[in-house]
Enzyme design. Structure first.
Site, short mmCIF file in Angstrom:
data_model
loop_
_atom_site.label_atom_id
_atom_site.label_comp_id
_atom_site.label_asym_id
_atom_site.label_seq_id
_atom_site.Cartn_x
_atom_site.Cartn_y
_atom_site.Cartn_z
N ASP A 257 71.18 13.87 63.44
CA ASP A 257 69.87 14.36 63.85
C ASP A 257 69.69 15.77 63.28
O ASP A 257 70.67 16.48 63.04
CB ASP A 257 69.74 14.40 65.38
CG ASP A 257 68.29 14.36 65.85
OD1 ASP A 257 67.82 13.28 66.26
OD2 ASP A 257 67.61 15.41 65.79
N SER A 258 68.44 16.17 63.08
CA SER A 258 68.20 17.51 62.55
C SER A 258 68.13 18.55 63.67
O SER A 258 68.06 19.74 63.40
CB SER A 258 66.90 17.53 61.75
OG SER A 258 65.84 17.12 62.57
N ALA A 284 67.91 13.62 57.72
CA ALA A 284 68.29 12.22 57.50
C ALA A 284 68.03 11.78 56.06
O ALA A 284 68.83 11.03 55.48
CB ALA A 284 67.52 11.32 58.46
N ASP A 304 65.81 5.24 63.55
CA ASP A 304 64.79 5.41 64.60
C ASP A 304 64.08 6.74 64.40
O ASP A 304 64.21 7.66 65.21
CB ASP A 304 65.45 5.33 65.99
CG ASP A 304 64.43 5.40 67.12
OD1 ASP A 304 63.24 5.14 66.85
OD2 ASP A 304 64.83 5.71 68.26
N CYS A 344 57.88 4.06 65.70
CA CYS A 344 57.10 4.31 66.92
C CYS A 344 55.70 4.79 66.55
O CYS A 344 54.99 5.34 67.38
CB CYS A 344 57.81 5.29 67.83
SG CYS A 344 58.21 6.84 67.05
N1 SAH Z 1 66.99 7.25 68.59
C1 SAH Z 1 66.68 8.27 69.57
C2 SAH Z 1 65.28 8.76 69.48
C3 SAH Z 1 64.89 9.36 68.16
S1 SAH Z 1 63.51 10.40 68.24
C4 SAH Z 1 66.95 7.70 70.96
O1 SAH Z 1 67.00 6.48 71.12
O2 SAH Z 1 67.10 8.50 71.89
C5 SAH Z 1 63.48 11.09 66.66
C6 SAH Z 1 64.57 12.10 66.38
O3 SAH Z 1 64.49 12.41 64.99
C7 SAH Z 1 64.45 13.43 67.10
O4 SAH Z 1 65.64 13.67 67.82
C8 SAH Z 1 64.31 14.49 65.98
O5 SAH Z 1 65.04 15.67 66.22
C9 SAH Z 1 64.88 13.75 64.80
N2 SAH Z 1 64.40 14.12 63.46
C10 SAH Z 1 63.14 14.37 63.06
N3 SAH Z 1 63.08 14.56 61.72
C11 SAH Z 1 64.35 14.42 61.26
C12 SAH Z 1 64.94 14.47 59.98
N4 SAH Z 1 64.22 14.69 58.88
N5 SAH Z 1 66.26 14.25 59.87
C13 SAH Z 1 67.02 14.01 60.96
N6 SAH Z 1 66.50 13.93 62.21
C14 SAH Z 1 65.20 14.14 62.36
#
Ligand code: SAH
Length: 400
Positions: A257-258, A284, A304, A344
């Site tokens: 995660d970022s 990501a 996700d 989503c």
């Molecule tokens: N799978 C998680 C929910 C994901 S929500 C669960 O089930 O609880 C989306 C997530 O993506 C957030 O935590 C956000 O911090 C992260 N995010 C957003 N852009 C990103 C990127 N470019 N690289 C990595 N993570 C990212």
């Protein structure tokens, strides 16, 4: 001399266009501002209004917003007086709680009230074990009288040890509501531990990220766990929802995660469950590119991402984003691997997501088989006549 309110016309009347009326007849509950006939003097923010069509035929009673593009949210197709509003709200809250008893299992965390899908437009309530989190997203739901009724009703129905209000500044701006901090509304408890499918999580309603969990994925966590195996990669892992479920059935799990604060909670959650997960703070897109180039391989990958398409205008860019992620993931999966790919974005339909993933599979020269097509957990009900209530898509694929 005292003035008496004229019988039957206590509520301000709001006339809507033919197009607005047709939308309501199709089972939707919103009327956009462009379908409202302007009235003088302006109706008060958050007022209860009597909605009539272009021929003045009564269509029911609604909440009015003086700021949002969604000017009207219908409450009932019948007449309603302000005095009757509290009992209507109490009944609907009671019904929402009863519905959860029917459809929610294996968790003490779930969405108790999902706005329009529970006929309580603008109100979101999540339960995290003994703490409730409440969001009033519209002028009407934010009025003192409505808030008091909602609070009393939730206390009576669910007897929580704490109720916190979660504020999303952008939502309040759209409704032209004064800014406000997240706060404790009742009791003393603002943090707790909750359990979904036997996996434990920390919840902190006032500190930390204040966002709680993605309760809508609860059933998908359990579904993913059924097929997951080997080495697993959970992209966009947030506080570890998928990763901690996969840790029960996979040899090794990496969560990416970022957001550093999200990963800190993820690690606390791993400790709570006595599981080992490798957490990585990274973008990501960059990480998948590097890993794919380096020839890394996995048996299970979860994608996700956050909603890439916040509006229809973003659709092309969103499609490119989903395609890139899925293409790289497909290339990195070993034969027999599992891809769990989610969106989503309300604006990206299940069919569109599937087409994107299929296009990616052709580019990657991999064949996919659909294990399951899934949506949001049942505590986030979908009302087909209100398409916006359905937003989460999850495809579970076996990759040949
Ligand atoms: N799978 C998680 C929910 C994901 S929500 C669960 O089930 O609880 C989306 C997530 O993506 C957030 O935590 C956000 O911090 C992260 N995010 C957003 N852009 C990103 C990127 N470019 N690289 C990595 N993570 C990212």
């Amino acid at each position: 001399m005292t003035m008496k309110a004229p019988q039957g016309s206590i509520l301000p009347e709001l006339q809507i266009s033919k197009r607005g009326a047709e939308r309501l007849q199709s089972g939707h509950v919103w009327v956009y501002r462009s379908d409202v006939v302007p009235v003088e003097p302006e109706i008060a923010a958050g007022a209860l209004v009597r909605v009539v069509d272009h021929r003045k035929k009564p269509l029911g009673t609604a909440f009015y917003s003086s700021a949002s593009q969604i000017a009207v949210r219908m409450l009932t197709s019948g007449a309603l007086t302000p005095n009757e509003l509290p009992s209507l709200l109490r009944q609907r809250i009671h019904d929402a709680v009863a519905y959860r008893k029917q459809v929610v299992q294996n968790t003490d965390a779930y969405r108790v009230i999902f706005s329009e899908a529970d006929f309580l437009p603008g109100l979101i309530v999540d339960r995290y074990n003994d703490v409730l989190s409440l969001q009033a997203q519209t002028q009407a739901m934010d009025t003192t009288a409505v808030r008091e009724t909602v609070l009393a009703s939730l206390l009576e129905e669910l007897k929580p040890d704490g109720i916190v209000e979660r504020v999303e500044p952008r939502v309040r701006e759209l409704e032209n509501l004064p800014s406000r901090d997240s706060q404790l509304l009742h009791g003393e408890k603002t943090s707790t531990i909750f359990t979904m499918n036997g996996v434990k999580f920390h919840y902190d309603g006032l500190h930390g990220q204040k966002t709680g969990a993605f309760l809508d994925q609860r059933e998908n966590y359990a579904a993913a766990e059924q097929y997951a195996h080997g080495e697993a990669l959970d992209m966009f892992c947030y506080q570890g929802g998928f990763a901690l479920h996969l840790a029960r059935c996979c040899e090794k799990v990496t969560g990416v995660d970022s957001s550093c604060p999200a990963l800190e909670v993820a690690e606390e959650n791993a400790v709570l469950n006595v599981r080992e997960v490798e957490w990585m703070e990274a973008n990501a897109f960059d990480l998948l590119k590097d890993y794919a180039t380096a020839g890394r391989q996995y048996d299970t990958i979860v994608l996700d991402p956050p909603a890439f398409a916040k509006s229809k205008r973003d659709l092309d860019a969103a499609a490119r984003g989903y395609k890139e992620l899925n293409l790289r993931a497909l290339k990195m999966l070993r034969p027999g691997g599992v891809l769990v790919t989610c969106s989503c974005s309300y604006h990206v339909s299940e069919q569109e997501l599937q087409s994107i993933v299929v296009a990616a599979s052709l580019d990657a020269r991999r064949t996919v088989r659909i294990l399951e097509k899934r949506g949001q957990a049942k505590d986030h009900p979908v009302v087909p006549t209100i398409p916006e209530t359905a937003y989460l898509k999850a495809l579970l694929l076996s990759v040949v």
